[in-house]
Design an enzyme around this catalytic site. Structure first.
Site, PDB file in Angstrom:
ATOM      1  N   CYS A 106      -2.293   9.503   2.138  1.00 23.78           N
ATOM      2  CA  CYS A 106      -1.943   8.870   0.855  1.00 23.78           C
ATOM      3  C   CYS A 106      -2.995   9.171  -0.198  1.00 23.78           C
ATOM      4  CB  CYS A 106      -1.770   7.371   1.035  1.00 23.78           C
ATOM      5  SG  CYS A 106      -3.141   6.621   1.906  1.00 23.78           S
ATOM      6  N   GLU A 143       0.879  -1.172   0.000  1.00 23.33           N
ATOM      7  CA  GLU A 143       0.000   0.000   0.000  1.00 23.33           C
ATOM      8  C   GLU A 143       0.916   1.221   0.000  1.00 23.33           C
ATOM      9  OE1 GLU A 143      -3.143  -0.177  -0.267  1.00 23.33           O
ATOM     10  OE2 GLU A 143      -3.733  -2.164   0.446  1.00 23.33           O
TER      11      GLU A 143
HETATM   12  P1  NAD Z   1       8.344   5.106   4.622  1.00 21.83           P
HETATM   13  O1  NAD Z   1       8.401   4.292   3.381  1.00 21.83           O
HETATM   14  O2  NAD Z   1       9.434   6.072   4.869  1.00 21.83           O
HETATM   15  O3  NAD Z   1       8.285   4.176   5.919  1.00 21.83           O
HETATM   16  C1  NAD Z   1       7.245   3.231   6.110  1.00 21.83           C
HETATM   17  C2  NAD Z   1       7.722   2.153   7.054  1.00 21.83           C
HETATM   18  O4  NAD Z   1       8.757   1.400   6.432  1.00 21.83           O
HETATM   19  C3  NAD Z   1       8.309   2.688   8.365  1.00 21.83           C
HETATM   20  O5  NAD Z   1       7.868   1.882   9.427  1.00 21.83           O
HETATM   21  C4  NAD Z   1       9.814   2.533   8.145  1.00 21.83           C
HETATM   22  O6  NAD Z   1      10.552   2.402   9.334  1.00 21.83           O
HETATM   23  C5  NAD Z   1       9.856   1.260   7.328  1.00 21.83           C
HETATM   24  N1  NAD Z   1      11.064   1.045   6.518  1.00 21.83           N
HETATM   25  C6  NAD Z   1      11.980   1.961   6.101  1.00 21.83           C
HETATM   26  N2  NAD Z   1      12.929   1.347   5.363  1.00 21.83           N
HETATM   27  C7  NAD Z   1      12.605   0.043   5.294  1.00 21.83           C
HETATM   28  C8  NAD Z   1      13.172  -1.095   4.654  1.00 21.83           C
HETATM   29  N3  NAD Z   1      14.295  -1.012   3.923  1.00 21.83           N
HETATM   30  N4  NAD Z   1      12.548  -2.292   4.788  1.00 21.83           N
HETATM   31  C9  NAD Z   1      11.401  -2.398   5.494  1.00 21.83           C
HETATM   32  N5  NAD Z   1      10.823  -1.361   6.129  1.00 21.83           N
HETATM   33  C10 NAD Z   1      11.411  -0.147   6.028  1.00 21.83           C
HETATM   34  O7  NAD Z   1       6.921   5.828   4.585  1.00 21.83           O
HETATM   35  P2  NAD Z   1       6.353   6.885   5.619  1.00 21.83           P
HETATM   36  O8  NAD Z   1       7.067   8.159   5.420  1.00 21.83           O
HETATM   37  O9  NAD Z   1       6.308   6.282   6.970  1.00 21.83           O
HETATM   38  O10 NAD Z   1       4.842   7.007   5.123  1.00 21.83           O
HETATM   39  C11 NAD Z   1       4.422   7.923   4.160  1.00 21.83           C
HETATM   40  C12 NAD Z   1       4.165   7.203   2.846  1.00 21.83           C
HETATM   41  O11 NAD Z   1       3.218   6.167   3.060  1.00 21.83           O
HETATM   42  C13 NAD Z   1       3.542   8.127   1.812  1.00 21.83           C
HETATM   43  O12 NAD Z   1       4.107   7.868   0.550  1.00 21.83           O
HETATM   44  C14 NAD Z   1       2.072   7.721   1.835  1.00 21.83           C
HETATM   45  O13 NAD Z   1       1.384   7.996   0.646  1.00 21.83           O
HETATM   46  C15 NAD Z   1       2.182   6.245   2.095  1.00 21.83           C
HETATM   47  N6  NAD Z   1       0.945   5.693   2.659  1.00 21.83           N
HETATM   48  C16 NAD Z   1       0.196   4.868   1.874  1.00 21.83           C
HETATM   49  C17 NAD Z   1      -1.010   4.377   2.362  1.00 21.83           C
HETATM   50  C18 NAD Z   1      -1.863   3.465   1.512  1.00 21.83           C
HETATM   51  O14 NAD Z   1      -2.791   2.873   2.040  1.00 21.83           O
HETATM   52  N7  NAD Z   1      -1.603   3.324   0.217  1.00 21.83           N
HETATM   53  C19 NAD Z   1      -1.430   4.708   3.648  1.00 21.83           C
HETATM   54  C20 NAD Z   1      -0.649   5.553   4.413  1.00 21.83           C
HETATM   55  C21 NAD Z   1       0.554   6.046   3.907  1.00 21.83           C
END
Ligand code: NAD
Length: 507
Positions: free
Chosen positions: A280, A246
């Protein structure tokens, strides 16, 4: 380094820690372990035992536990909302709304899991009439859920609630920016299910998430940015672990000439600026019909100027949760202006140290990063469309495809536009209301990811299907034997013509 107690703990005293802070003040909320692979692996090992116990409980007992959890969440919603406000920065009422939606989903998943996933008989074909056939959906075992910070309750519950309802144990890695909320959720579940660690937390930054992807979980449900989603999928490929992604979005809102403009402005403004645009499915692009473009823009601008962002619990929206996002917003705005976009509200100077004031830009070229890339801030681009078809083409010309909203009066034209939109979700004459219908799926296409949470699709996402046949009687026409009748081939040919030879179709 630190010595912090951990539930079920096998953590080393040398494990580094990190702090979760209030975005508004920088005040420390709590310290958490930045868990290493060893700690993540140990957590997954414990989850494996819990998964068997949870799966063996059966549908009724799991439903009762999950309904007990949602009741506890409902009773303590105010407390949780306050924590979401402190740790993420959003107004308390917005946090409550998020919690209310999460509770609705948890309830739906708990009540519908058996109906959607319960074992059932299916009809055999005419050639296999002697077989009784059964379809079942088994839990994967241990599901790893990795979450973002922008909706620290709603987003994880969409995976955690549905995965638990399908009979899995869950290891949850919340965002490092909203770990206190994640811990609160896991501890509240443990009060309802104290026997086994069916839902556990692993705390940490990106490295801990990467460790969870490599820890041998049976499915990974990731919500976050498209860039991290790619890394998660690459890691999962090493072990052929199925993934649900997602990811980000650049949602469009199309406003037709016959739309109720006040309603469209109200919805588009909240969709764009609510939660400081850190959604998002935020409205990042509006395509307004040429005939009402100026009127729509004037009304939107007037309403946007009235918003009062800040860190008060009742501010219109809060400070940016993650300071790093501010640079991206500033870049997008500057670039849009350089490309010839018009500043209607805000502009460069609206981007503060931590709070970003509303920014409305108009007539921004479609190839500018502000139009093509996720801004994730209180910035909205308003461009023109000739008609709904033109608007759909512009909305679809995106690397993303998460949600969209449409405003107008012609139901046939709106339904046709909804079908043509290359997104996973569409809201007509409202913004985001699909999220409040638990039976509908949630998910995107393209760079917004794949797989679905919510609804029956969201339950299927966390179970693997299995088919079982049982011979009820020996068929006069045994097909799978070296000693089958010499005329078997001829009989099959005749049967094929009789069963399938006609060109017309009858049910
Ligand atoms: P992010 O990708 O920076 O981090 C998300 C999660 O991934 C965090 O818990 C982080 O610690 C973890 N992470 C970081 N590097 C990783 C790796 N190499 N392997 C596994 N996990 C890792 O995203 P964010 O800044 O926390 O969230 C914002 C983003 O999320 C925006 O792009 C938003 O659109 C998206 N989002 C999407 C939805 C949806 O339902 N499509 C919902 C909410 C947010």
């Amino acid at each position: 380094m630190g010595v912090i107690p951990s539930r079920g703990g096998t953590v080393s005293i040398d494990t580094p820690t990190f702090q979760s802070t209030e975005p508004a003040t920088g005040e420390v909320i709590d310290s958490f372990l930045d868990m290493t692979s060893d700690e993540v692996n140990a957590t997954v090992d414990r989850a494996r035992i819990a998964a068997t116990w949870w799966a063996d409980l059966g549908w009724d007992a799991r439903r009762e536990r999950l309904l007990g959890w949602k009741a506890l969440l409902a009773r303590r919603a105010d407390q949780l909302a306050w924590l979401v406000h402190r740790e993420g920065g959003k107004p308390v009422e917005d946090a409550l709304l998020e919690i209310a939606l999460s509770i609705e989903h948890l309830t739906w998943a708990a009540k519908n899991a058996e109906k959607v996933l319960g074992e059932r008989r299916v009809k055999p074909s005419l050639l296999t009439m002697n077989q009784s056939a059964r379809l079942s959906y088994e839990p994967f075992g241990v599901v790893g859920v990795i979450g973002p910070w922008n909706y620290p309750v709603f987003t994880p519950v969409g995976s955690v609630g549905y995965a638990l309802a399908a009979g899995n144990a869950v290891v949850f890695k919340p965002s490092e920016y909203t770990t206190a909320v994640g811990q609160w959720m896991v501890e509240s579940f443990a009060q309802v299910v104290p026997e086994q660690p069916v839902l556990q937390i692993v705390t940490g930054r990106g490295g801990t998430g990467a460790a969870l992807c490599a820890a041998g979980v049976d499915k990974i449900s990731f919500t976050g940015s498209t860039a991290t989603g790619r890394k998660v999928m690459a890691a999962a490929a090493q072990t052929l672990t199925p993934v649900l992604l997602e990811l980000g979005g650049k949602d469009a809102c199309l406003v037709d000439a016959d739309a109720d403009l006040d309603k469209a402005v109200d919805a588009a403004l909240f969709g764009a600026m609510g939660n400081a645009g850190q959604t998002c499915v935020a409205v990042e692009r509006v395509y307004a019909h040429e005939a009402i473009f100026d009127e729509f823009l004037d009304k939107l601008a007037a309403r946007a100027r009235m918003l009062e962002p800040g860190s008060h619990p009742t501010s219109s929206y809060g400070p940016m949760t993650v300071a790093a996002q501010i640079h991206i917003i500033r870049e997008h705005v500057q670039h849009a202006i350089e490309c010839g976009g018009r500043v209607i509200v805000g502009g460069d100077e609206a981007v503060g140290e931590r709070v970003v004031h509303p920014i409305v830009l108009a007539d921004v070229p479609e190839n500018c990063p502000a139009v093509t890339d996720e801004s994730f801030g209180p910035v909205v681009i308003v461009n023109r469309m000739r008609d709904l078809n033109d608007g759909v083409d512009k909305a679809n010309a995106s690397q993303y495809g998460l949600g969209a909203s449409l405003f107008g009066s012609d139901r046939t034209a709106l339904a046709a536009a909804a079908r043509r939109l290359r997104t996973g979700m569409v809201s007509i004459n409202s913004w985001v209301m699909y999220a409040g219908v638990p039976a509908l799926p949630w998910g995107g296409v393209g760079n917004s990811g794949f797989g679905r949470i919510h609804g029956p699709d969201g339950l299927h996402e966390f179970a693997r299907s299995k088919g079982v046949v049982r011979e009820r009687f020996t068929s006069p026409l045994v097909l799978t034997s070296f000693s089958r009748r010499p005329d078997t081939g001829a009989l099959v040919s005749k049967a094929l013509v009789a069963l399938h030879g006609r060109r017309t179709w009858r049910s």
